[in-house]
Design an enzyme around this catalytic site. Structure first.
Site, short mmCIF file in Angstrom:
data_model
loop_
_atom_site.label_atom_id
_atom_site.label_comp_id
_atom_site.label_asym_id
_atom_site.label_seq_id
_atom_site.Cartn_x
_atom_site.Cartn_y
_atom_site.Cartn_z
CD GLU A 116 -2.99 -1.16 2.32
OE1 GLU A 116 -4.17 -1.60 2.22
OE2 GLU A 116 -2.33 -0.86 3.21
CB CYS A 129 2.77 7.30 3.42
SG CYS A 129 3.51 6.09 4.72
CB CYS A 136 7.24 -5.67 8.64
SG CYS A 136 8.56 -4.75 9.71
CB CYS A 140 6.27 -2.82 16.43
SG CYS A 140 7.81 -2.70 15.69
CB CYS A 143 2.81 -1.92 13.87
SG CYS A 143 3.34 -1.92 12.13
CB CYS A 369 0.80 5.82 11.45
SG CYS A 369 1.35 7.45 10.97
N1 SAH Z 1 9.30 0.25 9.89
C1 SAH Z 1 9.64 1.69 10.04
C2 SAH Z 1 8.65 2.39 9.22
C3 SAH Z 1 7.04 2.06 8.91
S1 SAH Z 1 5.96 2.27 10.35
C4 SAH Z 1 9.31 1.92 11.32
O1 SAH Z 1 8.97 1.15 12.08
O2 SAH Z 1 9.61 3.17 11.72
C5 SAH Z 1 5.71 4.21 10.42
C6 SAH Z 1 5.32 4.65 11.80
O3 SAH Z 1 4.24 4.33 12.15
C7 SAH Z 1 6.40 4.23 12.94
O4 SAH Z 1 6.76 5.05 13.80
C8 SAH Z 1 5.60 3.14 13.52
O5 SAH Z 1 6.11 2.88 14.94
C9 SAH Z 1 4.17 4.03 13.46
N2 SAH Z 1 2.88 2.83 13.74
C10 SAH Z 1 2.71 1.49 13.47
N3 SAH Z 1 1.66 1.31 13.90
C11 SAH Z 1 0.86 2.28 14.40
C12 SAH Z 1 -0.37 2.44 14.86
N4 SAH Z 1 -1.15 1.36 14.95
N5 SAH Z 1 -0.64 3.55 15.33
C13 SAH Z 1 0.19 4.49 15.08
N6 SAH Z 1 1.45 4.25 14.77
C14 SAH Z 1 2.00 3.35 14.19
FE1 SF4 Z 2 7.63 -3.35 10.98
FE2 SF4 Z 2 5.58 -2.10 11.67
FE3 SF4 Z 2 7.71 -2.28 13.47
FE4 SF4 Z 2 7.57 -0.38 11.49
S1 SF4 Z 2 6.26 -0.74 13.04
S2 SF4 Z 2 9.25 -2.06 11.92
S3 SF4 Z 2 6.51 -1.68 9.88
S4 SF4 Z 2 6.39 -3.99 12.71
#
Ligand code: SAH
Ligand code: SF4
Length: 392
Positions: A116, A129, A136, A140, A143, A369
């Site tokens: 996406e 974005c 991934c 996390c 996420c 995000c």
């Molecule tokens: N993998 C990279 C970039 C993609 S995520 C990283 O983790 O930085 C982009 C941002 O969105 C990151 O700061 C991530 O922590 C945040 N993010 C992920 N899931 C989220 C959620 N459910 N609500 C708000 N921010 C989120």
């Molecule tokens: Fe991967 Fe989501 Fe963690 Fe970013 S925030 S490193 S996309 S699992």
């Protein structure tokens, strides 16, 4: 819910995945690679630099997809190009437009995988974005992408292609012969879509070289932000070899909590991460680092957390971006209340940091995000399978 899955991908960055045999896709080749490919296709070496510049301008400045339209090249040369090359972008499967104007594209890449891309229009500017991986490897716990296992790294062409597709959709290629229009619909690019960009370093670097080139898409490195969960060994390389702005998914102020939220912390903890970040502004000649901090109710949002955060980052030129948690079906957390977020922001602000609260955009189409995840989920593949498919 704790994320206990082991970190399965090591920091070994993977070599570029360039095609072998068959027509070569021009999109995503760096200038050097394009030049070498033109020579391999029969361009005399002494002409290679000029031809590279010409083709580059057609593809990245004018957005041309057909060699026949490259009117400053001789017919024979256009035919040579058409025999040996393609100008190919990923396919847009669906486009959703949110009530707030945010656009989410589901795009299909080679192998039938889907990722996406999100376009966020703002007053006088617009941010795209882009994704860097299908899924991934990291997990996390807050996420949505983290629940989808890695399928593969995107190629440089697939990363650059996301920007070109958005410009197609927004009608943003310059009109030939028209006066130069300085308004940019896509004025900023963030590597904050699906995937961990620093686990796909080589392709991300090549893609950003193409995107930053002044004769083409021409986005300055100051308008590009790469977000990482904290792949420490690649941070210095990002500064010296890409030079874009850096954002770090910080999200917690103790190793205990960060181990759960951002499990890569078990590999490179807060102290190690901060040490790597300290040098970034100097090495990359950028002003400051963005610390992203997702606000999770009762998990990381106390006044004590805010105070610890400012203490931890003391001495690092920083901006703290507070992200209200974006919920997704089955998410194990809730968003902190607006009052809690405001109180947290206030402590940071009083300590002298800018602390903007990120307005969730495109929530009605799950474009905010951390909500991205391709609808077609695939079973986890082994590294060997990924290698076999992509040649990585
Ligand atoms: N993998 C990279 C970039 C993609 S995520 C990283 O983790 O930085 C982009 C941002 O969105 C990151 O700061 C991530 O922590 C945040 N993010 C992920 N899931 C989220 C959620 N459910 N609500 C708000 N921010 C989120
Ligand atoms: Fe991967 Fe989501 Fe963690 Fe970013 S925030 S490193 S996309 S699992």
């Amino acid at each position: 819910m704790t994320a206990t899955a082991p970190i399965t991908q090591d920091v070994t960055t993977l070599p570029r995945n360039l095609p072998e045999g068959g027509p070569v896709n021009i999109v995503g080749l760096t200038r050097e690679e394009l030049s070498a490919a033109l020579i391999a296709a029969g361009t005399p070496e002494r002409q290679a630099k000029m031809r590279t510049g010409q083709v580059w301008q057609w593809v990245y400045h004018w957005g041309v997809r057909d060699f026949a339209q490259m009117t400053n090249l001789a017919k024979d040369y256009r035919a040579l190009l058409a025999r040996n090359f393609v100008i190919s972008l990923p396919e847009v499967v669906t486009r959703q437009i949110s009530a707030d104007g945010t656009r989410k594209y589901l795009i299909r890449i080679a192998g039938g995988h889907e990722v996406e891309t999100v376009y966020i229009p703002e007053e006088g500017r617009g941010t795209l974005c882009v994704s860097s991986q299908v899924g991934c490897t990291l997990t996390c716990s807050f996420c949505h992408t983290g629940t989808q296992k890695l399928v593969r790294n995107l190629t440089a062409g697939e990363i650059v292609g996301q920007l070109m597709l958005a410009r197609d959709d927004l009608g943003e290629w310059p009109e030939r012969g028209a006066p130069k229009d300085e308004t940019r619909l896509v004025s900023n690019l963030v590597l904050m879509g699906m995937g961990e960009p620093l686990y796909n370093f080589e392709n991300v670097r090549a893609a950003m070289k193409v995107v930053m080139d002044g004769e083409g898409l021409s986005l300055s490195r100051r308008r590009i932000t790469l977000s990482t969960s904290g792949v420490v060994p690649e941070i210095a390389r990002t500064a010296t070899e890409i030079g874009c702005q850096l954002a770090v998914s910080f999200h917690a102020t103790t190793d205990e909590v960060r181990d759960i939220l951002v499990p890569i912390n078990k590999r490179w903890n807060i102290r190690t991460l901060l040490d790597a970040l300290r040098d970034y502004p100097n090495l990359s000649n950028s002003e400051r680092i963005t610390f992203e901090y997702v606000m999770l109710d009762g998990i990381n949002d106390s006044d004590a957390d805010a105070r610890r955060l400012v203490k931890l980052i003391a001495g690092i030129p920083a901006k703290i971006n507070l992200i209200p948690f974006n919920e997704w079906p089955g998410a194990p957390y809730r968003r902190s209340s607006p009052e809690r977020i405001a109180a947290f922001a206030d402590i940071i602000y009083k300590a002298g940091y800018a602390s903007p609260i990120r307005t969730p955009r495109g929530e009605d189409i799950m474009a905010a995000c951390g909500q991205l995840k391709s609808a077609t989920e695939r079973a986890r593949k082994s590294r060997a399978q990924i290698a076999a498919e992509t040649g990585l």
